[in-house]
Design a protein around this motif. Sequence first.
Motif, PDB file in Angstrom:
ATOM      1  N   CYS A   1      -0.551   3.620  -4.112  1.00 14.62           N
ATOM      2  CA  CYS A   1      -1.449   4.153  -5.493  1.00 14.62           C
ATOM      3  C   CYS A   1      -3.082   3.267  -5.185  1.00 14.62           C
ATOM      4  CB  CYS A   1      -0.761   4.046  -6.336  1.00 14.62           C
ATOM      5  SG  CYS A   1       0.472   5.849  -6.192  1.00 14.62           S
ATOM      6  N   LYS A   2      -2.435   1.690  -4.867  1.00 16.76           N
ATOM      7  CA  LYS A   2      -4.467   1.307  -4.536  1.00 16.76           C
ATOM      8  C   LYS A   2      -4.649   1.491  -3.499  1.00 16.76           C
ATOM      9  CE  LYS A   2      -3.528  -1.065  -8.945  1.00 16.76           C
ATOM     10  NZ  LYS A   2      -3.556  -0.231  -9.665  1.00 16.76           N
ATOM     11  N   LYS A   3      -4.062   1.177  -2.208  1.00 19.13           N
ATOM     12  CA  LYS A   3      -5.120   0.951  -1.407  1.00 19.13           C
ATOM     13  C   LYS A   3      -4.942   2.226  -0.171  1.00 19.13           C
ATOM     14  CE  LYS A   3      -0.713   0.358   2.217  1.00 19.13           C
ATOM     15  NZ  LYS A   3      -0.152  -0.107   2.630  1.00 19.13           N
ATOM     16  N   THR A   4      -4.968   3.356  -0.862  1.00 19.55           N
ATOM     17  CA  THR A   4      -4.214   4.838  -0.150  1.00 19.55           C
ATOM     18  C   THR A   4      -5.760   5.162   0.344  1.00 19.55           C
ATOM     19  OG1 THR A   4      -2.783   5.199  -0.032  1.00 19.55           O
ATOM     20  CG2 THR A   4      -3.781   6.918   0.656  1.00 19.55           C
ATOM     21  N   PRO A   5      -6.373   5.226  -1.641  1.00 21.75           N
ATOM     22  CA  PRO A   5      -8.131   5.400  -1.886  1.00 21.75           C
ATOM     23  C   PRO A   5      -8.537   5.178  -0.785  1.00 21.75           C
ATOM     24  CG  PRO A   5      -6.895   4.998  -4.018  1.00 21.75           C
ATOM     25  CD  PRO A   5      -5.740   4.615  -2.629  1.00 21.75           C
ATOM     26  N   ALA A   6      -9.032   3.744  -0.334  1.00 21.09           N
ATOM     27  CA  ALA A   6      -9.690   3.293   0.765  1.00 21.09           C
ATOM     28  C   ALA A   6      -9.632   3.724   2.135  1.00 21.09           C
ATOM     29  CB  ALA A   6      -9.926   1.570   0.664  1.00 21.09           C
ATOM     30  N   ALA A   7      -8.043   4.057   2.231  1.00 21.74           N
ATOM     31  CA  ALA A   7      -7.904   4.661   3.939  1.00 21.74           C
ATOM     32  C   ALA A   7      -8.661   6.226   3.935  1.00 21.74           C
ATOM     33  CB  ALA A   7      -6.206   4.487   4.109  1.00 21.74           C
ATOM     34  N   LEU A   8      -7.789   7.002   2.851  1.00 18.58           N
ATOM     35  CA  LEU A   8      -9.079   8.127   2.474  1.00 18.58           C
ATOM     36  C   LEU A   8      -9.903   7.821   2.539  1.00 18.58           C
ATOM     37  CD1 LEU A   8      -6.950   9.880  -0.022  1.00 18.58           C
ATOM     38  CD2 LEU A   8      -6.560  10.549   1.347  1.00 18.58           C
ATOM     39  N   GLU A   9     -11.015   7.111   1.679  1.00 22.32           N
ATOM     40  CA  GLU A   9     -12.479   7.176   2.088  1.00 22.32           C
ATOM     41  C   GLU A   9     -12.735   6.579   3.423  1.00 22.32           C
ATOM     42  OE1 GLU A   9     -15.026   7.213  -0.321  1.00 22.32           O
ATOM     43  OE2 GLU A   9     -13.396   6.213  -1.266  1.00 22.32           O
ATOM     44  N   GLU A  10     -12.095   6.167   4.174  1.00 25.81           N
ATOM     45  CA  GLU A  10     -12.498   5.991   5.697  1.00 25.81           C
ATOM     46  C   GLU A  10     -12.297   6.807   6.355  1.00 25.81           C
ATOM     47  OE1 GLU A  10     -10.378   3.046   7.663  1.00 25.81           O
ATOM     48  OE2 GLU A  10     -10.781   3.025   9.690  1.00 25.81           O
ATOM     49  N   LEU A  11     -11.147   7.801   5.980  1.00 25.58           N
ATOM     50  CA  LEU A  11     -11.215   9.238   6.853  1.00 25.58           C
ATOM     51  C   LEU A  11     -12.076  10.455   6.356  1.00 25.58           C
ATOM     52  CD1 LEU A  11      -7.747  10.478   5.728  1.00 25.58           C
ATOM     53  CD2 LEU A  11      -8.071   9.519   8.628  1.00 25.58           C
TER      54      LEU A  11
ATOM     55  N   ARG B   1     -11.868  19.547   3.274  1.00 28.36           N
ATOM     56  CA  ARG B   1     -12.270  18.859   3.303  1.00 28.36           C
ATOM     57  C   ARG B   1     -12.009  18.859   0.955  1.00 28.36           C
ATOM     58  NH1 ARG B   1     -17.356  16.147   0.267  1.00 28.36           N
ATOM     59  NH2 ARG B   1     -16.714  14.715   0.154  1.00 28.36           N
ATOM     60  N   CYS B   2     -11.645  19.670   1.365  1.00 28.92           N
ATOM     61  CA  CYS B   2     -11.133  20.092  -0.369  1.00 28.92           C
ATOM     62  C   CYS B   2      -9.100  19.688  -0.031  1.00 28.92           C
ATOM     63  CB  CYS B   2     -11.176  21.491  -0.803  1.00 28.92           C
ATOM     64  SG  CYS B   2     -12.217  22.042  -1.510  1.00 28.92           S
ATOM     65  N   ARG B   3      -8.933  19.775   0.878  1.00 23.50           N
ATOM     66  CA  ARG B   3      -7.316  19.481   0.850  1.00 23.50           C
ATOM     67  C   ARG B   3      -7.428  17.286   1.006  1.00 23.50           C
ATOM     68  NH1 ARG B   3      -6.863  23.699   4.482  1.00 23.50           N
ATOM     69  NH2 ARG B   3      -5.248  24.827   3.289  1.00 23.50           N
ATOM     70  N   LEU B   4      -8.252  16.930   1.574  1.00 20.91           N
ATOM     71  CA  LEU B   4      -8.776  15.322   1.720  1.00 20.91           C
ATOM     72  C   LEU B   4      -8.882  14.466  -0.089  1.00 20.91           C
ATOM     73  CD1 LEU B   4      -9.202  13.294   3.825  1.00 20.91           C
ATOM     74  CD2 LEU B   4     -10.644  13.345   3.121  1.00 20.91           C
ATOM     75  N   LEU B   5      -9.483  15.442  -1.152  1.00 21.75           N
ATOM     76  CA  LEU B   5     -10.017  14.999  -2.074  1.00 21.75           C
ATOM     77  C   LEU B   5      -8.688  15.519  -2.527  1.00 21.75           C
ATOM     78  CD1 LEU B   5     -13.805  16.295  -2.371  1.00 21.75           C
ATOM     79  CD2 LEU B   5     -13.088  14.249  -1.603  1.00 21.75           C
ATOM     80  N   GLU B   6      -7.804  16.214  -2.761  1.00 20.88           N
ATOM     81  CA  GLU B   6      -6.788  16.399  -3.616  1.00 20.88           C
ATOM     82  C   GLU B   6      -6.059  15.595  -3.881  1.00 20.88           C
ATOM     83  OE1 GLU B   6      -5.176  20.273  -3.363  1.00 20.88           O
ATOM     84  OE2 GLU B   6      -6.485  21.450  -4.252  1.00 20.88           O
ATOM     85  N   CYS B   7      -5.981  14.361  -2.880  1.00 23.17           N
ATOM     86  CA  CYS B   7      -5.060  13.195  -2.653  1.00 23.17           C
ATOM     87  C   CYS B   7      -5.738  13.065  -2.906  1.00 23.17           C
ATOM     88  CB  CYS B   7      -5.309  12.623  -1.015  1.00 23.17           C
ATOM     89  SG  CYS B   7      -4.419  14.254   0.282  1.00 23.17           S
ATOM     90  N   TYR B   8      -6.655  12.389  -3.351  1.00 25.70           N
ATOM     91  CA  TYR B   8      -6.990  11.292  -4.595  1.00 25.70           C
ATOM     92  C   TYR B   8      -5.907  11.769  -5.843  1.00 25.70           C
ATOM     93  CZ  TYR B   8     -11.093   9.868  -1.710  1.00 25.70           C
ATOM     94  OH  TYR B   8     -11.677   9.041  -0.785  1.00 25.70           O
ATOM     95  N   GLU B   9      -6.663  13.268  -6.224  1.00 26.49           N
ATOM     96  CA  GLU B   9      -5.845  13.496  -7.563  1.00 26.49           C
ATOM     97  C   GLU B   9      -4.795  13.425  -7.525  1.00 26.49           C
ATOM     98  OE1 GLU B   9      -8.075  13.850  -9.585  1.00 26.49           O
ATOM     99  OE2 GLU B   9      -9.669  13.701  -8.683  1.00 26.49           O
ATOM    100  N   SER B  10      -4.140  13.813  -6.437  1.00 20.34           N
ATOM    101  CA  SER B  10      -2.340  13.204  -6.437  1.00 20.34           C
ATOM    102  C   SER B  10      -2.500  12.210  -6.863  1.00 20.34           C
ATOM    103  CB  SER B  10      -2.170  14.116  -4.768  1.00 20.34           C
ATOM    104  OG  SER B  10      -2.131  15.274  -5.034  1.00 20.34           O
ATOM    105  N   LEU B  11      -2.480  11.197  -5.700  1.00 15.61           N
ATOM    106  CA  LEU B  11      -2.539   9.367  -6.485  1.00 15.61           C
ATOM    107  C   LEU B  11      -2.234   9.181  -7.833  1.00 15.61           C
ATOM    108  CD1 LEU B  11      -4.402   7.734  -3.115  1.00 15.61           C
ATOM    109  CD2 LEU B  11      -1.862   8.326  -3.577  1.00 15.61           C
ATOM    110  N   ARG B  12      -3.750   9.985  -8.094  1.00 12.47           N
ATOM    111  CA  ARG B  12      -3.851   9.615  -9.304  1.00 12.47           C
ATOM    112  C   ARG B  12      -3.157  10.256 -10.558  1.00 12.47           C
ATOM    113  NH1 ARG B  12      -9.126  12.483 -12.141  1.00 12.47           N
ATOM    114  NH2 ARG B  12      -8.147  11.773 -14.562  1.00 12.47           N
ATOM    115  N   ILE B  13      -2.235  11.160 -10.363  1.00 12.16           N
ATOM    116  CA  ILE B  13      -1.026  11.539 -11.231  1.00 12.16           C
ATOM    117  C   ILE B  13      -0.121  11.160 -10.393  1.00 12.16           C
ATOM    118  CG2 ILE B  13       0.327  13.599 -11.145  1.00 12.16           C
ATOM    119  CD1 ILE B  13      -1.954  15.882 -10.305  1.00 12.16           C
TER     120      ILE B  13
END
Lengths: 382, 153
Positions: A191-201, A274-286
């Motif tokens: 959960c800590k490191k994935t947001p950076a990878a999502l940012e890159e995507l 893009r909505c799908r990609l951004l939803e991943c951040y929220e999933s990690l928050r949950i």
Amino acid sequence: MTNDAQGTAAEIVSDGPSVREMVVNVGPSHPSTHGVCRIITHLDGEVVTEADLVIGYLHRGIEKIAENRTYLQVVPLTDRLDYVGSMYNNWAYSRAVEKLMGITVPERAEYLRVITCELQRVASHMMAVGSAGNDAGATSFFVLAFWIREQVVDLLARLSGSRLTYNYVRPGGVSFDIPEDGWVEDLRALCKKTPAALEELDRLFFGNVIAKDRTKGIGVLSAEDAIAAGVTGPSLRASGVDFDLRRDEPYSVYDRFSFDVVVGESGDSFERSRCRLLECYESLRIIEQALDQMEPGRTTAPSIPRLIAPPAGEVYERIESARGTLGVYLVSDGSVRPWRMKVRSPAFTNLSVVGTLAVGHTISDLVIIVGSFDPVFGEVDR
Amino acid sequence: MKAEDLSERLLKEFPDLASSFSIDKGEAVVTVSSDVVHDTIERLKGFGFNQFEMVTAVDRGENLEVVYILHSLGMKVVIWVRTFVPRDAAWVASMVDLYTAADWLEREVYDLFGIEFRGHPDLRRIMMPFDFEGSPLRKDYVDENIIPRPDYI
């Protein structure tokens, strides 16, 4: 040259019923159809004038098979519906059985369901976003998305024992508690490191000029059309409709988390992916909140019989899957086998708009439009 | 919104639905005869049920039950509309003129249950092959290729 019997060459061309129109068959196993789907396209030059989707190539009659199995034997069958998001099918079915039986699920099991299903959402969205990018020719993007998906799937495999069809969520709870091998720490690290990878995507594909040119304005679905056509999930939210079952009709323990619902504006292929990609951040928050709130306890309700025979009646339970509203309609006649099981599959209804959306676009855009709806044909055909 | 609140608002708007309205396991259910089902759903659409979530059928022996589930994005609640059609003359009016979502969903029910949706613009099989005969989800469907499963329970 004039030919009296047949008319001039120009006359022959203009007389013909559809000399300009060409019928091209795409599929059933074309690599860009995301499964076995056949699209009969009528083309004027390169522009689609009509697209007829032929589905059913993966129809295994799961609803019929379920009528001849006991309630617990149906759970592995539901895995095979949406095989990119098996957890959701398990969960929706289990909720239906639990409602029929009147079972209360222990709190720890509800948290584990939320955690696994949000992990599943990240895995599923990475598959969707990656292959949508691959359709547009961005193969390196696809590989990067799958690298994220792999790490999520590894965690799910350590928890449930398999990588694709988990059979993890069961009527009454979940099958295993968290393993004692540092699984929680690994999940927190993810959960800590994935947001950076999502940012890159996000920068790699959605910030790319070529990718924008390729997907923006393609397959625009207006909010009114999306609602009338029964489109749900990220595809609906990309059209600007602010609705998410997890927030608006909360089930399980979703009312205890704070998260944002990602809503798009334009409703085109770019926005849907893009909505799908951004939803991943929220999933990690949950997931992080769920890990904080979770307390030790039972993971299955006490005294679930091996042979479930719910009282006669019918229920309809729905959850927010990665593709939209997944519903299970279950009818019991009081025996040990379901009398009727119907799966309301979001991919099926979402896919039904593709034929009309593709009209007016080129055949290469048709591929982008199909990919942006993220169809999984196990669930479409059932 | 809870089904109880819905029933209060709905019955205030349409008092004549009171006899067909019930609440089953927390779900609002309207049971109507098959000739007024289109009319009922049209009124419910005007009331705010803007999403056609699904339609399916259940084999009830003498009759086939057709179940519509409608969802309201504004009121955040679902409502069931149930109707019964005779087994040998199974037809209801199509809802495609109200919701485009009904197109594929009705084709699926037509394919697997053999229920005709009158007024559907393109009623043909969707799951089974186009030359398939029979309605596989009806309980009296027999297929010699299906091997009976031994009963170990």
